[in-house]
Every structure is written in structure tokens, then in C-alpha cells.
Design a protein around this motif. Sequence first.
Motif, PDB file in Angstrom:
ATOM      1  N   ARG A   1       0.868  -1.271  -0.065  1.00 45.97           N
ATOM      2  CA  ARG A   1       0.056  -0.016  -0.032  1.00 45.97           C
ATOM      3  C   ARG A   1       1.096   1.019  -0.008  1.00 45.97           C
ATOM      4  N   ARG A   2       0.741   2.154  -0.850  1.00 46.03           N
ATOM      5  CA  ARG A   2       1.077   3.516  -0.921  1.00 46.03           C
ATOM      6  C   ARG A   2       0.812   4.262   0.236  1.00 46.03           C
TER       7      ARG A   2
ATOM      8  N   ASP B   1       0.805  -0.317  -9.693  1.00 47.20           N
ATOM      9  CA  ASP B   1       0.639  -1.647  -8.588  1.00 47.20           C
ATOM     10  C   ASP B   1       1.983  -2.373  -8.898  1.00 47.20           C
ATOM     11  N   ASP B   2       2.441  -2.516 -10.083  1.00 49.38           N
ATOM     12  CA  ASP B   2       3.671  -3.360 -10.187  1.00 49.38           C
ATOM     13  C   ASP B   2       4.814  -2.808  -9.415  1.00 49.38           C
TER      14      ASP B   2
ATOM     15  N   LEU C   1       4.736  -0.989  -6.626  1.00 46.44           N
ATOM     16  CA  LEU C   1       4.435  -1.187  -5.273  1.00 46.44           C
ATOM     17  C   LEU C   1       4.424  -2.600  -4.818  1.00 46.44           C
ATOM     18  N   ARG C   2       3.917  -3.563  -5.572  1.00 45.67           N
ATOM     19  CA  ARG C   2       4.354  -4.975  -5.438  1.00 45.67           C
ATOM     20  C   ARG C   2       5.872  -5.203  -5.345  1.00 45.67           C
TER      21      ARG C   2
ATOM     22  N   ALA D   1      -7.496  -9.453  -5.519  1.00 44.20           N
ATOM     23  CA  ALA D   1      -6.487  -9.114  -4.557  1.00 44.20           C
ATOM     24  C   ALA D   1      -5.544 -10.406  -4.294  1.00 44.20           C
TER      25      ALA D   1
END
Length: 518
Positions: free
Chosen positions: A175-176, A184-185, A187-188, A369
Motif C-alpha cells: 500500500r502506498r 501496482d507493479d 508497489l508489489r 487481490a
Amino acid sequence: MLNMSALLVDGSLELTLLVVGAPDAVDREVLWLHNTELPDPSPYIRETELVLTNGLWRSSVTAEAFVAALVRARAAGLIFGLTVETPSVPEDLVDACARVDMPLAELSIAVPFTAITQAAARIQERARQDALVGLVRRGNALASSISRGAGAAGVIDVLRRDHDLPLLVVDRLARRLAGTVAGDDALRVCADALTRRPPPLEVDLPGIGSASLFLVEGAVGDIDAGLFCLRPLKALEPIEREALDQAARFLSLEVTKQQALQAIEARFSSELLEMILSGTARASEVPERLRAFGIDPRGPMAVLTLIVGEQPIRPAGSTDAVEQFFSARSIPVVTVAGSQDTVLVFPWNDTSSELVGLAEQLVGALERAYPGDRVVVGVGELAADCAGLREPLIRSREACRVLRRRGRGRQIATFTDVGTHRMLLGLHDRDVLRRFADDILSPLRLHDGRNGTELELTLRTFLGNDSHWSTTAAALYIHVNTLRNRVARINELTGRDLARLEDRVDLFLALEADALAG
């Protein structure tokens, strides 16, 4: 900061720059000064030191060889002190420095090297004082930001007042929390870096590039988040690294505070579940607890129970995904995450069919998710107000557990969709279930306790294996004749006959009631 530029602007030193060197070379930080007359000083010069010399080595080695030694040692530059014997800097030395972009300055014959050393010490002392003042000032600002509740974004804002750095704060659930917007990539990848042992110093983020990682620890020393500077570590100045380290420590305070708040909220929500299940004993406490979660206890309510995945421990962050789902729909929700399932209590003014539709959307969100994990949801019937939550809660949990045990097929079910004896048992108070179980099982437990036998285990295993003699004997590592003797003793102590269906049902329900009563 100590560099050649800081020395050159000091008029009392009477320095003249003869060779500028590489771009910004005179502005780069200097570690310290090194006075030498050795023909090859490279083994003794530390990287980025500024070399001082009078040229006494010229009788032993050429200017080109001496400068080559400085290059090997990665010296920051050269200051040539004039003497009576050498009233000007030799041309071959000027040429040698120019060829390799080595900054070269001339020091007046009237100024000793000690004056350069003293000036350098003053510059470094001022830099240390400025850094300390900046550290204290920034620390006060960070503490003030956290005390005001500005969160991770407030910490980033304070840091950016002094340093123009692209920053991103990401927790281990991808989560930012603050800073630059990332895909999203990316962040993962950030979250994955936080789980590695040891964590990397740099991370290559998709669509962004190399980023430096500064760890943010939680209350128990675990790595809960990371402060990512979207620049390589080597591109950061020491003062910037210090500021980032300081900010990461203050972010740890923020994370610890959030963990404490989450722990309090989790305890409050768990207590709410106990209040509902206790029936009339604690019914008067339920309305106030619901109000604390922003829910009107007088309105209609719904209960959902969900399980994500096949493992006994739910995936990390699954409750966060649930809360994000409800937050996006502006529905206040109490999320109670237990060891076996997650219960959701929330206001609901629509129909039961609309509630099933919401459950379907929730399943879809959780599957996106957590791809590969099966999600099941038990739907309780609507309660007119908080006083009617107990039965919907029990029924939604039982429906969810039935779906989980079946392992495939339907993922959403109401109480009426799945028939099972556990639902009938679940409608009774725990005290009733406990008395029923104890009445039947107590003789076995007393016998086991006094004689060291395993009659209760034998009964559970026998019924669990559908009363198959050989399978049960193999599971217990005993002979079939031994098993027959044990069953006979069970029949005698309980007053039931395992050969009769209705007695077998009694014993089976006693074991199930024992499990439900806890």
C-alpha cells in the motif's frame, strides 16, 4: 561542505585555479587534505582526498607519473605550493593535470600549507554545526508533524523542505502510504523487497528505475514499511542519506502508532462479537460499541462471514482489502478477523438479494487481490436492529464453514442454502451445548484420566472414519480386536451402542457440540 571551491573563495589563502578539471570537480566534497612529496603516494591517499605538494618528487619521477598516481588513488585534486626554488607551477604538471581533468590550484609562496589545513578544519566544523542544527530543526519538525496527526505524508513534507527528492512510502502489504504515485507493479516490487532477508539497499522499480531503500520498523522490530528515494544510492549526498535515515526513524514512530490503534480497534471489534454471541447477557453493551464504529444500532444490519484461501491462517492484508472494499462504497463496517474466519457487521437498508449481490462483488475483489486463493462467504439473514444480530451471525459463520469444508463449487451461501446438523446446534446457547456434550462424554474422560486410556480419541477416530473397523485400527496403530474391546467399553460407559444408528448420532452430536461450545 569541504571542497576546492570553498578554499578558492577564501581570499586569505591566495589560491589560483589553473586547471578546472572535470565538470563540477571543484564542487565535489573533499574527504580531507593529504600533504605528500612521495614519487608514488597512491597507496597512502584516500579516495577524494585533496593533495598538497611542493614538488620535491620532481627529481625522482615525471609530472605525468605523479599525476597518474593521484588518478589511481582517486584523489579530488591537487594544490601546488610555490617555493623560492619553484616560483611557478611547472608547465608539465599543468599539462598532465589538464590531460586527465585533475583540478589544479596554485598556492602563493607567502601562504603555508598549515593555513590551508586550518581553513579546511573551519569549513568542516561549520558544516558539522550546520548539519547538527539542521538535524535538530528537522527532528523538531518531524515530531511536531507526527503529534499533529499528519501521518507519513507529513513526514515526507518536512523532508522535502530541505531536500528536493522524489520519495515514496510503501508498507509490506504493497500500500502506498505517502509520496510519489506509483503503479501496482512498482508497489508489489517494493513490498517484496521488504520481505527479503537481508533487505536490499536498492530496488529496481518498474516504470521508475533504481530506488534507494530506507527501512521503517514497527513496534517489535519487524520491517513494516519502506521509505524509497527514487534515486540510486550513489547519487545521494551524505547529508541527504542522513536526512532519509532520520525520516525513516520518525516514520517508524508513525507505523508503531498506527499498529497500536489497529490493535485497539481489533480488540474492540472482537469484544463486539463476544457481546453479540452472549445474547441477553451483554445485549445492553452492543449499541454503544456499534456507535463507536460509526454504525447506527437502531437500523437494519447485515452479517457476512468470509474465509480466504485454504490455509488456517488468513493471507496478510486480507482485512485491509475488505475494508477498502467497503470504504469505496461508503459503508461503515466492523471487521473481526479471527483465527478461522473474518466476520463483517455493517448497516444494510437494501434487500437480501442485494446483500447476496454485494457478497458476490466482495468475492470478486478478494480474488483479484489474492489470485489463486478460494474465497467463500456465508450470508446471514438481515437483522431489524442490533438486538437481532446473534442468529444471523451464527448462521453466516456456519454457512461459511460448510462451504469451506466442501472445498469446491458454490462460494456464497445463506443459511437456507446449506443444510447441516452444525447449524441446528449453532442455534443453541453454548451452555446448553456444553451440558449436552458433558453428559455423554464425561464418563469417557473420567475413565481416560484415571486409567491413561484413549477412549474419547478412539470414539472420535471411529466416527471420523465412518465406523470402519480396519481403517480406524490402522489410524490408531492398534489391532482390530483391541479396537473392538475399546468400543465395547465406550458402549458400557456412555450407555449407547455404536452399532445402533440413533446412538451413533447421539455420540457424534456430542462431539460436535463439544467443539462448538469451545
